[in-house]
Design a protein around this motif. Structure first.
Motif, short mmCIF file in Angstrom:
data_model
loop_
_atom_site.label_atom_id
_atom_site.label_comp_id
_atom_site.label_asym_id
_atom_site.label_seq_id
_atom_site.Cartn_x
_atom_site.Cartn_y
_atom_site.Cartn_z
N UNK A 146 0.81 -1.22 0.00
CA UNK A 146 0.00 0.00 0.00
C UNK A 146 0.84 1.27 0.00
N UNK A 147 2.07 1.19 0.49
CA UNK A 147 2.92 2.38 0.57
C UNK A 147 3.72 2.63 -0.70
N UNK A 148 3.63 1.72 -1.67
CA UNK A 148 4.44 1.84 -2.89
C UNK A 148 3.51 2.07 -4.07
N UNK A 149 3.41 3.30 -4.56
CA UNK A 149 2.53 3.56 -5.71
C UNK A 149 3.13 3.00 -6.99
N UNK A 150 2.33 2.23 -7.71
CA UNK A 150 2.73 1.71 -9.02
C UNK A 150 1.86 2.42 -10.05
N UNK A 151 2.48 3.23 -10.91
CA UNK A 151 1.72 4.06 -11.83
C UNK A 151 1.35 3.27 -13.09
N UNK A 152 0.40 2.33 -12.89
CA UNK A 152 -0.10 1.55 -14.02
C UNK A 152 -1.02 2.42 -14.87
N UNK A 153 -2.07 2.95 -14.24
CA UNK A 153 -2.90 3.96 -14.87
C UNK A 153 -3.97 3.46 -15.83
N UNK A 154 -3.62 2.67 -16.82
CA UNK A 154 -4.58 2.29 -17.86
C UNK A 154 -5.70 1.44 -17.28
N UNK A 155 -6.94 1.72 -17.75
CA UNK A 155 -8.09 0.99 -17.24
C UNK A 155 -8.12 -0.45 -17.73
N UNK A 156 -7.36 -0.76 -18.78
CA UNK A 156 -7.37 -2.13 -19.29
C UNK A 156 -6.28 -3.00 -18.68
N UNK A 157 -5.59 -2.48 -17.66
CA UNK A 157 -4.59 -3.27 -16.94
C UNK A 157 -5.26 -3.95 -15.76
N UNK A 158 -5.13 -5.26 -15.69
CA UNK A 158 -5.71 -6.02 -14.59
C UNK A 158 -4.60 -6.85 -13.92
N UNK A 159 -4.91 -7.42 -12.78
CA UNK A 159 -3.89 -8.21 -12.09
C UNK A 159 -4.52 -9.37 -11.34
N UNK A 160 -3.70 -10.34 -11.04
CA UNK A 160 -4.07 -11.46 -10.18
C UNK A 160 -3.06 -11.55 -9.05
N UNK A 161 -3.54 -11.84 -7.85
CA UNK A 161 -2.65 -12.03 -6.71
C UNK A 161 -2.17 -13.47 -6.69
N UNK A 162 -0.85 -13.65 -6.71
CA UNK A 162 -0.26 -14.99 -6.78
C UNK A 162 0.17 -15.53 -5.41
N UNK A 163 0.30 -14.64 -4.45
CA UNK A 163 0.76 -15.07 -3.13
C UNK A 163 1.28 -13.88 -2.36
#
Length: 302
Positions: free
Chosen positions: A147-164
């Motif tokens: 939560x303390x590290x901003x990742x500037x992905x930005x695009x609405x078409x970027x998605x993610x999955x939590x792996x662990x």
């Protein structure tokens, strides 16, 4: 060159940084690097809005042509080698590429029916990895998340999955009695801290930890790589927060010991990002497998 062309269009460092999904300081640094490479100032920063210098105006058309040629050459090479069709490319944090990635890929490989992969590690920082994903240089981005590290992905078409997740723990070389030479405990001397370099992922995460739990410490060494800090800790230079996956064997063998109680541990998520605009069949097939495993772990794609 894409940064430069964006700035030539917007005439605003802040707007172009947002457009390119990086911090303004990182964007400015990249423009300076381009100017250093050209050997001339390309941007007149004395005006508002900023404008191109005469050299910048001359370079603009060249940059557009070069960029088109480079992208076309890259696509042609990939098609000739079959990379676009058959190979999955990953941009990844260096630590994850060494520790998590090989075993994770081995675990899911039976569901995939054979894989060809390529990894680009973070030799140029987090921003460069994000850029690789956004601009099609990689199919996936393997990152820690906190939560303390901003990742500037930005695009609405970027998605993610939590792996662990991963625990990052403070460790030190032991003394003759097996106690940490450098430790965090009441009454102990200020900690000799082996720190992550400014701008690295863990430097941001640890800054958040230290803000909530002030720690008397003296930074005696910096390195952006966890493996480098581990080597310094093994040599007895100080204590360092290292991902548990890297130091597990050293802890078991007694070469390293915990330098503080578990309340000083840092927990980060491991995430895999992708762009939904990348619809190559091999990418879609792999993503279906990854998200199915994530759901089994109780983590839905976001």
């Amino acid at each position: 060159m894409e940064d430069f062309l964006s700035l030539a269009s917007t005439a605003s460092f802040s707007r172009s940084a947002a457009e390119r999904h990086v911090t303004q300081s990182a964007f400015s640094r990249r423009i300076r690097q381009l100017e250093d490479w050209v050997g001339l100032p390309l941007i007149d920063r004395a005006t508002y809005p900023v404008r191109l210098t005469a050299a910048g105006e001359s370079f603009r058309a060249t940059a557009q042509e070069l960029l088109q040629d480079l992208l076309r050459a890259r696509d042609n090479l990939r098609e000739k080698q079959g990379l676009r069709a058959n190979t999955l490319s990953f941009a990844a944090l260096h630590t994850l590429s060494l520790t998590f990635f090989p075993q994770w890929l081995r675990r899911i490989e039976p569901r995939c029916g054979g894989l060809r992969t390529r990894v680009s590690a973070d030799n140029n920082g987090i921003d460069s990895l994000v850029t690789l994903l956004r601009e099609g240089g990689s199919d996936f981005l393997l990152m820690y998340s906190h939560s303390a590290v901003p990742i500037f992905i930005g695009d609405s078409d970027i998605t993610h999955a939590r792996l662990g997740d991963e625990r990052v723990i403070p460790v030190s070389a032991p003394d003759a009695n097996g106690r940490p030479i450098h430790r965090i405990e009441p009454g102990a001397a200020p900690a000799r801290h082996l720190a992550y370099g400014t701008g690295s992922f863990f430097s941001h995460a640890l800054a958040d930890l230290f803000a909530s739990r002030p720690l008397e410490r003296v930074t005696i060494h910096e390195n952006t790589m966890s493996e480098g800090l581990k080597a310094m800790a093994l040599a007895g230079w100080g204590l360092a927060w290292i991902p548990e996956s890297i130091v597990r064997l050293d802890l078991a063998g007694g070469q390293l010991v915990r330098a503080a109680d578990p309340s000083w541990d840092l927990t980060v998520d491991i995430r895999l990002y992708r762009s939904l605009s990348n619809s190559r069949p091999v990418v879609e097939q792999f993503w279906d497998i990854v998200t199915a495993e994530a759901r089994e772990m109780g983590s839905a794609p976001a």
